[in-house]
Design an enzyme around this catalytic site. Sequence first.
Site, short mmCIF file in Angstrom:
data_model
loop_
_atom_site.label_atom_id
_atom_site.label_comp_id
_atom_site.label_asym_id
_atom_site.label_seq_id
_atom_site.Cartn_x
_atom_site.Cartn_y
_atom_site.Cartn_z
N HIS A 1 0.86 -1.19 0.00
CA HIS A 1 0.00 0.00 0.00
C HIS A 1 0.90 1.23 0.00
O HIS A 1 1.92 1.27 0.69
CB HIS A 1 -0.89 0.00 1.24
N CYS B 1 -4.53 2.75 -4.93
CA CYS B 1 -3.73 3.65 -4.08
C CYS B 1 -2.44 4.10 -4.76
O CYS B 1 -2.08 5.27 -4.70
CB CYS B 1 -3.43 2.99 -2.73
#
Length: 311
Positions: A70, A184
Amino acid sequence: APRRRWPVPYRRFDYRPKTDPYCQARYTFCPTGSAIPVMKEEDVIEVYRLQAPVWEFKYGDLLGHLKIMHDAVGFRSSLTGKNYTMEWYELFQLGNCTFPHLRPGIDAPFWCNQGAACFYEGIDDAHWKENGTLVLVTTISGNMFNEMAQWVKYDNETGIYYETWTVQASPDKQSTVWFDSYECSKFILRTYQKLADLGAVFKKIQTNYTSIILFSGEPIYLGNETSIFGPLGNKTLAAAIRDFYSPFKPHQSVREFFVDLVRIIDRVILNHQFYLFYNLEYWFLPMKFPYLKIIYEEVPLPVGSKESFGV
């Protein structure tokens, strides 16, 4: 009508629709979120690249071993000494963005899918450093930060749907990309590019990002929810799409999500088929070897256009 423009451009919208109460997240989206502050013109702001394994807060480095990461970006104001984190992620967790619900009495698959930016004060050093990355990539002025903040507002209001999959023709570097993901890491790449266009000069360091790629022959356009599932829809196609998604109910737990993912991969490999929902439209993917791959590849930090310096 089917489009033959590849990759299919990600569709932007005029506004963000209200979320349906049926869509519930186990983890609250952006619980400590705040407005992006206005920085003073003379401020010098450090910009940090942040990366950690997905669900690191719960499972540590587990997904780091699979290179499922992430990404976020951090800022530090030299005038105030305050730190900030900015990231983009799913409102209802990854499973809901990737697979729909099949609700009783509703013919069409029901999607709980939105993604959005989150901005909050502080950088959780331990979270990013322990199993990931926290590294300075550039410094910007207060004005550049404020211009970026305006762009984030636009980007967030118009790019509202999370797209898990990148779809391309083969593992070849030069192969055709049919659809690009929107998640993301893409937000972070867009943010870096905006800063570069405003005049930020990035350090020369290696930066890698995770992509989940499906491999397919040329996709076949099927239609939208109304044309497939509406009163005048294609009943056979509607049944095939529902049947494809039926074993893959979105769950909140990581373990269940990956059990479902293995089952969908099995179906994809045995039957060479995948139904993709992208830009509120359905496409058929004639799947081919190696079907799915998680890659962690380098995407260099951007260089701004020459005209942008001095903005």
